[in-house]
Design a protein around this motif. Structure first.
Motif, PDB file in Angstrom:
ATOM      1  N   GLN A 256      26.151  -9.248   9.286  1.00 40.64           N
ATOM      2  CA  GLN A 256      26.200  -9.992   8.698  1.00 40.64           C
ATOM      3  C   GLN A 256      26.534 -10.874   8.694  1.00 40.64           C
ATOM      4  O   GLN A 256      27.908 -11.181   8.657  1.00 40.64           O
ATOM      5  CB  GLN A 256      24.900 -10.221   7.014  1.00 40.64           C
ATOM      6  CG  GLN A 256      24.255  -9.346   6.925  1.00 40.64           C
ATOM      7  CD  GLN A 256      23.544  -9.756   5.153  1.00 40.64           C
ATOM      8  OE1 GLN A 256      24.601  -9.789   4.341  1.00 40.64           O
ATOM      9  NE2 GLN A 256      22.250  -9.421   4.902  1.00 40.64           N
ATOM     10  N   VAL A 257      26.393 -12.472   9.046  1.00 37.45           N
ATOM     11  CA  VAL A 257      27.033 -13.485   9.167  1.00 37.45           C
ATOM     12  C   VAL A 257      26.769 -14.375   8.296  1.00 37.45           C
ATOM     13  O   VAL A 257      25.700 -15.239   8.453  1.00 37.45           O
ATOM     14  CB  VAL A 257      27.621 -13.731  10.766  1.00 37.45           C
ATOM     15  CG1 VAL A 257      28.705 -14.989  10.559  1.00 37.45           C
ATOM     16  CG2 VAL A 257      28.318 -12.133  11.046  1.00 37.45           C
ATOM     17  N   SER A 258      28.417 -15.302   7.489  1.00 36.74           N
ATOM     18  CA  SER A 258      27.803 -16.163   6.930  1.00 36.74           C
ATOM     19  C   SER A 258      28.419 -17.340   6.693  1.00 36.74           C
ATOM     20  O   SER A 258      30.208 -17.185   7.054  1.00 36.74           O
ATOM     21  CB  SER A 258      27.372 -15.701   5.603  1.00 36.74           C
ATOM     22  OG  SER A 258      27.317 -16.802   4.466  1.00 36.74           O
ATOM     23  N   LEU A 259      28.336 -19.061   6.640  1.00 42.56           N
ATOM     24  CA  LEU A 259      29.133 -19.969   6.573  1.00 42.56           C
ATOM     25  C   LEU A 259      29.576 -19.586   4.881  1.00 42.56           C
ATOM     26  O   LEU A 259      30.085 -20.865   4.522  1.00 42.56           O
ATOM     27  CB  LEU A 259      28.904 -20.784   6.917  1.00 42.56           C
ATOM     28  CG  LEU A 259      28.132 -21.540   7.968  1.00 42.56           C
ATOM     29  CD1 LEU A 259      27.142 -22.698   8.530  1.00 42.56           C
ATOM     30  CD2 LEU A 259      29.079 -20.955   9.760  1.00 42.56           C
ATOM     31  N   GLU A 260      28.734 -18.795   4.024  1.00 38.13           N
ATOM     32  CA  GLU A 260      29.545 -18.962   2.809  1.00 38.13           C
ATOM     33  C   GLU A 260      29.966 -17.378   2.627  1.00 38.13           C
ATOM     34  O   GLU A 260      29.799 -16.206   2.501  1.00 38.13           O
ATOM     35  CB  GLU A 260      28.701 -19.369   2.373  1.00 38.13           C
ATOM     36  CG  GLU A 260      27.799 -20.222   2.552  1.00 38.13           C
ATOM     37  CD  GLU A 260      26.507 -20.429   1.524  1.00 38.13           C
ATOM     38  OE1 GLU A 260      26.012 -19.687   1.202  1.00 38.13           O
ATOM     39  OE2 GLU A 260      25.915 -21.479   0.892  1.00 38.13           O
ATOM     40  N   PRO A 261      31.570 -17.159   1.780  1.00 35.39           N
ATOM     41  CA  PRO A 261      31.816 -15.827   0.870  1.00 35.39           C
ATOM     42  C   PRO A 261      30.896 -15.001   0.771  1.00 35.39           C
ATOM     43  O   PRO A 261      30.809 -13.957   0.000  1.00 35.39           O
ATOM     44  CB  PRO A 261      32.734 -16.554   0.449  1.00 35.39           C
ATOM     45  CG  PRO A 261      33.074 -17.756  -0.077  1.00 35.39           C
ATOM     46  CD  PRO A 261      32.212 -18.535   1.145  1.00 35.39           C
ATOM     47  N   GLU A 262      30.157 -15.882  -0.402  1.00 40.40           N
ATOM     48  CA  GLU A 262      29.189 -15.389  -1.145  1.00 40.40           C
ATOM     49  C   GLU A 262      27.642 -14.730  -0.408  1.00 40.40           C
ATOM     50  O   GLU A 262      26.632 -14.532  -0.901  1.00 40.40           O
ATOM     51  CB  GLU A 262      28.953 -16.103  -2.618  1.00 40.40           C
ATOM     52  CG  GLU A 262      29.702 -16.569  -3.303  1.00 40.40           C
ATOM     53  CD  GLU A 262      30.447 -17.794  -2.948  1.00 40.40           C
ATOM     54  OE1 GLU A 262      30.228 -18.457  -1.455  1.00 40.40           O
ATOM     55  OE2 GLU A 262      31.685 -17.582  -3.543  1.00 40.40           O
ATOM     56  N   PHE A 263      27.594 -14.646  -0.058  1.00 38.88           N
ATOM     57  CA  PHE A 263      25.985 -14.910   1.593  1.00 38.88           C
ATOM     58  C   PHE A 263      24.962 -15.062   1.030  1.00 38.88           C
ATOM     59  O   PHE A 263      23.851 -14.304   1.206  1.00 38.88           O
ATOM     60  CB  PHE A 263      26.593 -13.656   1.853  1.00 38.88           C
ATOM     61  CG  PHE A 263      27.185 -12.878   2.535  1.00 38.88           C
ATOM     62  CD1 PHE A 263      27.428 -12.722   4.354  1.00 38.88           C
ATOM     63  CD2 PHE A 263      28.588 -12.395   2.711  1.00 38.88           C
ATOM     64  CE1 PHE A 263      27.830 -12.136   5.117  1.00 38.88           C
ATOM     65  CE2 PHE A 263      29.540 -12.566   2.874  1.00 38.88           C
ATOM     66  CZ  PHE A 263      29.697 -12.076   4.557  1.00 38.88           C
TER      67      PHE A 263
END
Length: 898
Positions: free
Chosen positions: A44-51
């Motif tokens: 998974q890839v997200s722009l937020e560390p908390e996903f």
């Protein structure tokens, strides 16, 4: 329980400045269970560390791939941080799979050179108008005012020359010798710095020191300067993102100011002169008058060659304290650091303003115990510091490094306090991956010396030596040592960067310069009418990419270098009248072979023999690369090409009776290692090699070309006993002879220090020269027996075949691979039993050949019969040998060792 560890992007932990459109993710799987194989993963890839919001989700991907997984379904944006995590399903695990890994991230950089809005800025020529200021390093500065809360701030910077950034008087980052050494006209790396924490509301001062570095400083032994350019310059871009969503950009331009720094001279070879009385409180706005600060000059220079930094930077790696203060017979005061190291000395001093202290650096003392600089040649390796006279002062250099164990002190007041001096070890920040130990303390010291030779010479490029007026990225040394280097440290990013420069500097005809990055032709002397394309040196274009592919499974790197590899062998093809022999041009031959003629550096092995042997080897490796990359048409063409070279070689260098016509150790070694002889001719070459060694009382006469392959060839020929004798010899010439003379790194010459304590010729006598450290490959791959499988590269399949020999009672090697830690240990215990301990990492598997095992029925694994032991998937017996197929896990085998 399965755990996901060491999640990496392009080999790097949380990198900044990734400009690859489709970066690759790798991870390792740990479990106490045996036989763990990944069946699927989810990324998974997200722009937020908390996903909280997932940008991209692979879903369950039913594949065992855990190394170099390409993110090819995301369109990445410049200057953006992406967080990612992974979970896996492994055989025997619950349906929900493992827990998520720790969150990791990578951050993209500028990505497109057209997005550089900054200007190249340089100090005005008026600053160097006075003779005493001609070599003075400039200091550039600007001020930035922040009025809002900052969310993120990044500096993107590079330079023509070297640069060091400062923020309000403090150094930014831990990158040294930036932007590194590349083929500057074709490739110039930039760096990224996260300065979010430093950028609070208020006015801040940004400074940049500029040094000559490799770009315009002295390079090579001919004392020439300005190899790549004549003017140091900075390119700087600060992007500030605010909490309110707005952004400011601060760039280098004509609003910056320049003045002379306290660094009066800085050269890679010669050291630095620093006058602390000239220091300015520049960040407080001190001395703003035009007599001190001047407007910078904008210079015209392309930005099209600017590219991301793919390798780890040079960083301070460790600190050594001196072990003694010596008073030499000549009356000098000398510090002994106990280790030949590369970096510089950080020191404390106190005294009156204007008092000068000096440090000069050398590798050895002469036979009388005096400070010796003869082998440093024209490099001064001198640090000169002028005190400002305000109490205790601390100094360390900026744009230079030294190779040394001993430091001559001048101007320091007695008594000399050891705690006032620290040796700062600097090298490219490569992860240590290999560890070797055995029952012989001298062999352990040899391995120590190999490691320190690699540390000292892997300073952004693989230099031949780190101390004299040379320090060049010699291609021959690099290819001879790269397999050992890949055991000792993770050198994939390091050599990826260097090979891009090799490809950039390749001649239009496909030739390879003697050293990379290349210098101007006039910087070379003594090579006749060429400065490129010697056999065994130019072959680095092929050997290095293939070795990295085997060690790291890096198909992308192999693909990137494939055209360069082909251009090199095509270049050879077009030399001379016979396209299948290489008997033209200049060649270094078996450099420093001990069988050379008087007053010659070249060993006795015929240079045409060496050239054609390497020609055949390179074509065979390009064929393997074609197979690995699925280039079937190329493979067919290259296989036929290789056959014709072998036929031509045998016609030229085999007598009618099947003997090699060149009767040297190196000739036999190359023919055997490169598969140029078979059948009876192979047997005769093996016999001849043993005979030649016997004539020398089991000592080598090989040089740079023959030595790396000597012991592996003997072990492959069933002469492990002879290979061990060579290893354990302690008189000249041998690896351990250097140990008896107190070596802490590998020497350039087998007799750099002679029996009577005198030196080999000073003109070329480095005591930190890693080429002969290539014996490290044999320690790992034969003594401990850890080898990759080219069909399953990167140690997905680990071949483990330890080969005990006379003189050692135990040996152990540990190797951190892309899949995790591999361990191979053997010990002949007091009961006469052989103990073998092996660790195979998760998602990998191994084939283990048990040395000396006569029957599987007599082998126990942790006290259990092999047939009942978990993790053993196959048992094979043949002609008194036992081979096992192992899944991941830790194993302990015991059996009768006789």
């Amino acid at each position: 329980m399965v755990q996901i560890v060491k999640v990496r992007c392009e080999y790097l932990k949380n990198p900044l400045g990734i400009d690859v459109l489709h970066p690759r993710i790798s991870w390792q799987i740990q479990s106490e269970e045996r036989g763990i194989q990944q069946q699927a993963y989810q990324l998974q890839v997200s722009l937020e560390p908390e996903f909280g919001q997932v940008l991209w989700d692979s879903g369950r991907n039913d594949t065992g791939q855990s190394v170099h997984v390409v993110l090819d379904q995301i369109e990445l944006k410049a200057r953006t941080r992406y967080f990612y995590r992974v979970k896996v399903w492994a055989c025997g695990q619950q349906l929900e799979g493992s827990d998520w890994s720790e969150t990791a991230y990578f951050e993209t950089g500028i990505m497109d050179y057209s997005q550089w809005t900054a200007e190249w800025i340089s100090a005005p020529s008026v600053l160097a108008a006075r003779e005493e200021d001609a070599e003075r390093c400039p200091l550039l500065r600007t001020f930035v005012t922040v009025e809002k809360t900052v969310k993120s701030a990044r500096i993107y910077a590079t330079a023509l020359g070297m640069y060091e950034l400062q923020w309000n008087g403090n150094r930014i980052g831990d990158h040294y010798f930036t932007p590194g050494w590349t083929s500057y006209g074709k490739r110039l790396q930039y760096q990224v710095y996260d300065v979010t924490e430093q950028l609070g509301v208020g006015t801040h001062a940004i400074g940049a020191l500029l040094g000559n570095g490799w770009y315009k400083g002295e390079l090579g032994w001919t004392q020439k300067k300005e190899t790549y350019g004549s003017r140091a310059a900075l390119l700087f871009q600060l992007h500030i993102g605010y909490e309110d969503g707005t952004e400011d950009v601060v760039v280098s331009g004509n609003d910056w100011q320049a003045t002379g720094s306290a660094i009066l001279m800085s050269e890679m070879y010669h050291g630095e002169r620093y006058d602390a009385r000239l220091e300015l409180e520049w960040h407080s706005g001190q001395a703003t008058d035009s007599d001190v600060w001047h407007s910078v000059e904008i210079i015209t220079h392309s930005k099209s060659m600017i590219t991301q930094q793919v390798n780890e930077p040079v960083r301070p790696a460790e600190i050594l304290k001196p072990i003694a203060v010596l008073q030499t017979p000549e009356g000098d005061t000398v510090l002994d650091f106990g280790q030949n190291m590369v970096g510089w000395v950080k020191f404390e001093v106190e005294g009156a303003a204007g008092h000068v202290v000096e440090l000069q650096h050398a590798e050895v003392l002469d036979q009388a115990g005096n400070f010796y600089m003869g082998n440093i040649r024209k490099a001064e390796q001198r640090i000169q510091y002028t005190l400002k006279g305000k109490g205790k002062e601390t100094f360390e250099p900026h744009f230079t490094f030294q190779g040394f164990r001993y430091v001559l002190l001048t101007g320091f007041k007695a008594p000399i306090l050891l705690e006032a001096f620290s040796g700062i070890v600097l090298h490219s920040d490569m992860e240590r991956t290999g560890f070797f130990e055995c029952s012989d303390a001298k062999v352990n010291q040899l391995h120590h010396n190999i490691v320190w030779g690699q540390k000292g010479n892997f300073v952004d490029v693989p230099t031949d030596c780190p101390q004299r007026d040379e320090r060049l990225g010699w291609t021959g040394d690099a290819q001879m040592f790269i397999r050992t280097a890949s055991y000792v440290m993770n050198v994939a990013p390091f050599f990826t960067k260097w090979l891009l420069d090799l490809k950039a500097d390749q001649t239009p005809e496909g030739g390879i310069p003697f050293y990379i990055p290349n210098l101007k032709p006039e910087f070379s002397e003594g090579w006749g009418d060429t400065s490129h394309s010697s056999a065994a040196w130019g072959d680095a274009a092929v050997i290095c990419p293939w070795t990295l592919y085997e060690a790291y499974g890096d198909t992308r790197l192999l693909e990137a270098q494939y055209d360069s590899m082909n251009q090199w062998i095509q270049y050879i093809f077009e030399q001379g009248s016979d396209p299948y022999l290489w008997n033209t041009g200049f060649h270094f031959g078996d450099w420093l072979g001990l069988d050379s003629k008087a007053d010659s550096y070249v060993g006795a092995t015929d240079r045409d023999f060496v050239a054609t042997a390497y020609y055949a080897y390179s074509v065979s490796l390009v064929a393997k690369a074609a197979k690995a990359l699925g280039k079937a048409a190329d493979l067919e063409r290259l296989a036929l090409w290789h056959e014709k070279i072998i036929a031509a070689f045998q016609h030229e260098f085999l007598t009618p009776s099947g003997r090699l016509s060149v009767p040297t150790q190196t000739a036999q070694v190359l023919a055997l290692r490169f598969g140029l002889v078979s059948g009876t001719a192979k047997e005769k070459a093996e016999h001849k090699l043993a005979e030649l060694l016997k004539e020398q009382n089991d000592h080598l006469t090989t040089g740079f070309v023959g030595t790396p392959y000597l012991n592996p060839v003997l072990s492959e020929a069933g002469r492990n006993d002879l290979a061990y004798r060579l290893l354990l010899q302690e008189d000249y010439p041998s690896w351990l002879y250097q140990i008896t003379k107190g070596a802490t790194t590998i020497w350039e010459h087998w007799d750099g220090i002679k029996e009577d304590g005198s030196f080999w010729s000073a003109d070329m006598n480095s005591f930190n020269h890693y080429a002969y450290g290539a014996i490290g490959e044999w320690l790992y791959s034969y003594v401990a027996g850890i080898q990759p499988d080219e069909e399953q590269p990167g140690f997905k399949h680990v071949k483990i075949s330890p080969q005990p020999g006379p003189g050692l009672t135990w040996a152990e090697a540990r190797l951190m691979t892309m899949y995790g830690m591999v361990v191979s240990s053997w010990r002949l215990n007091e009961a006469g039993q052989m103990e073998i301990q092996v660790t195979v990492p998760g998602n990998a598997y191994a084939t283990l050949k048990l040395p000396g095992a006569q029957s599987a029925a007599r082998v126990l694994e942790n006290g259990t019969a092999l047939a009942k032991a978990a993790g053993i998937t196959a048992i094979h017996e043949e002609a008194g040998s036992v081979t096992l197929a192992l899944g991941s896990g830790q194993y302990h085998f015991t059996y009768d060792g006789h």
